[in-house]
Design a protein around this motif. Sequence first.
Motif, PDB file in Angstrom:
ATOM      1  N   GLY A 189       0.817  -1.210   0.000  1.00 38.97           N
ATOM      2  CA  GLY A 189       0.000   0.000   0.000  1.00 38.97           C
ATOM      3  C   GLY A 189       0.847   1.254   0.000  1.00 38.97           C
ATOM      4  N   LEU A 190       1.926   1.258   0.762  1.00 40.60           N
ATOM      5  CA  LEU A 190       2.808   2.424   0.792  1.00 40.60           C
ATOM      6  C   LEU A 190       3.561   2.581  -0.527  1.00 40.60           C
ATOM      7  CD1 LEU A 190       4.258   2.167   4.412  1.00 40.60           C
ATOM      8  CD2 LEU A 190       2.591   3.807   3.545  1.00 40.60           C
ATOM      9  N   LEU A 191       3.825   1.456  -1.206  1.00 40.76           N
ATOM     10  CA  LEU A 191       4.457   1.557  -2.523  1.00 40.76           C
ATOM     11  C   LEU A 191       3.551   2.298  -3.503  1.00 40.76           C
ATOM     12  CD1 LEU A 191       6.738   0.820  -4.475  1.00 40.76           C
ATOM     13  CD2 LEU A 191       5.573  -1.364  -4.875  1.00 40.76           C
ATOM     14  N   VAL A 192       2.251   2.028  -3.446  1.00 43.07           N
ATOM     15  CA  VAL A 192       1.307   2.740  -4.308  1.00 43.07           C
ATOM     16  C   VAL A 192       1.318   4.236  -3.983  1.00 43.07           C
ATOM     17  CG1 VAL A 192      -1.124   2.957  -4.921  1.00 43.07           C
ATOM     18  CG2 VAL A 192      -0.131   0.689  -4.603  1.00 43.07           C
ATOM     19  N   VAL A 193       1.362   4.562  -2.677  1.00 44.21           N
ATOM     20  CA  VAL A 193       1.417   5.977  -2.286  1.00 44.21           C
ATOM     21  C   VAL A 193       2.701   6.625  -2.783  1.00 44.21           C
ATOM     22  CG1 VAL A 193       1.447   7.554  -0.315  1.00 44.21           C
ATOM     23  CG2 VAL A 193      -0.059   5.560  -0.287  1.00 44.21           C
ATOM     24  N   ASP A 194       3.817   5.900  -2.686  1.00 42.26           N
ATOM     25  CA  ASP A 194       5.096   6.444  -3.166  1.00 42.26           C
ATOM     26  C   ASP A 194       5.057   6.726  -4.664  1.00 42.26           C
ATOM     27  OD1 ASP A 194       6.343   6.491  -0.720  1.00 42.26           O
ATOM     28  OD2 ASP A 194       7.111   4.444  -0.874  1.00 42.26           O
TER      29      ASP A 194
END
Length: 253
Positions: A189-194
């Motif tokens: 999920g944080l990869l998508v935000v990044d």
Amino acid sequence: MDMIERFAGLLALAFLRYLPVVVLPALTPMRWAPPLVRIVLALGLAWLTVLAMPAQMYTAQAPINWGMAVFGELTIGLVFGLVVMVPYAALHVAGWVVDVQAGLSAGMLFNPGAQGDMQSLLGAGLALLATVLFFTLDLHLALYRALVASTQVLPVGRGGVGLDLDAFLGLLGSSFLLGLMVVAPVMLGLLVVDVGVAYATRSMPQANVYFLMLPLKIVVALLLMVATLPFVPALLNRLFRDAFSRAPALLGL
């Protein structure tokens, strides 16, 4: 008198087997308990272990090499301590990875109590959750049953055991892989935000998008962590039981 001396010697050796995984704070899941409670528990387990041993062992000759016997008992206890410590370390590292990815590690710079010690917020939270689930899922009973059963396979005072390096490396790899599985949804999920932050940075190079999006990343990380909580007990159960199952291989059995 010889029988009493033999009993006392076996009791001391059995206590050494239970010492690492019951008494030492770094290796025992009962690190929250007072030291006196842990020592009494280790002595009680050692006493019951010696009482359950065949009577002829009390009249047998004392071990010729007490150094090897002591080393063997401490090694067995250390192995059972490692199957508890390594999963905890894996969870702490997994939480630290999420801290770095979400930007929570930057908060330690403003923590006056840190005193240069970079601690992991989510890693500490996962460790506390693992402690609660360790006793809720009765994993402590499985651990102590295996420790008591080890006296049947490796009698007290036998010595001649050692730590298998290949099995230890396998324990490290498996534990850290399963530890990352606990936080894998959060990392994805944080990869998508990044990716979204990177796109915004290219679109608005004049704006400091990183600090603008940092609160959003922290909120997303916490929300994803809460959303994955229903699956954490099963994953932690698998993590610790996989480590327990590797104890015989660590002893070369």
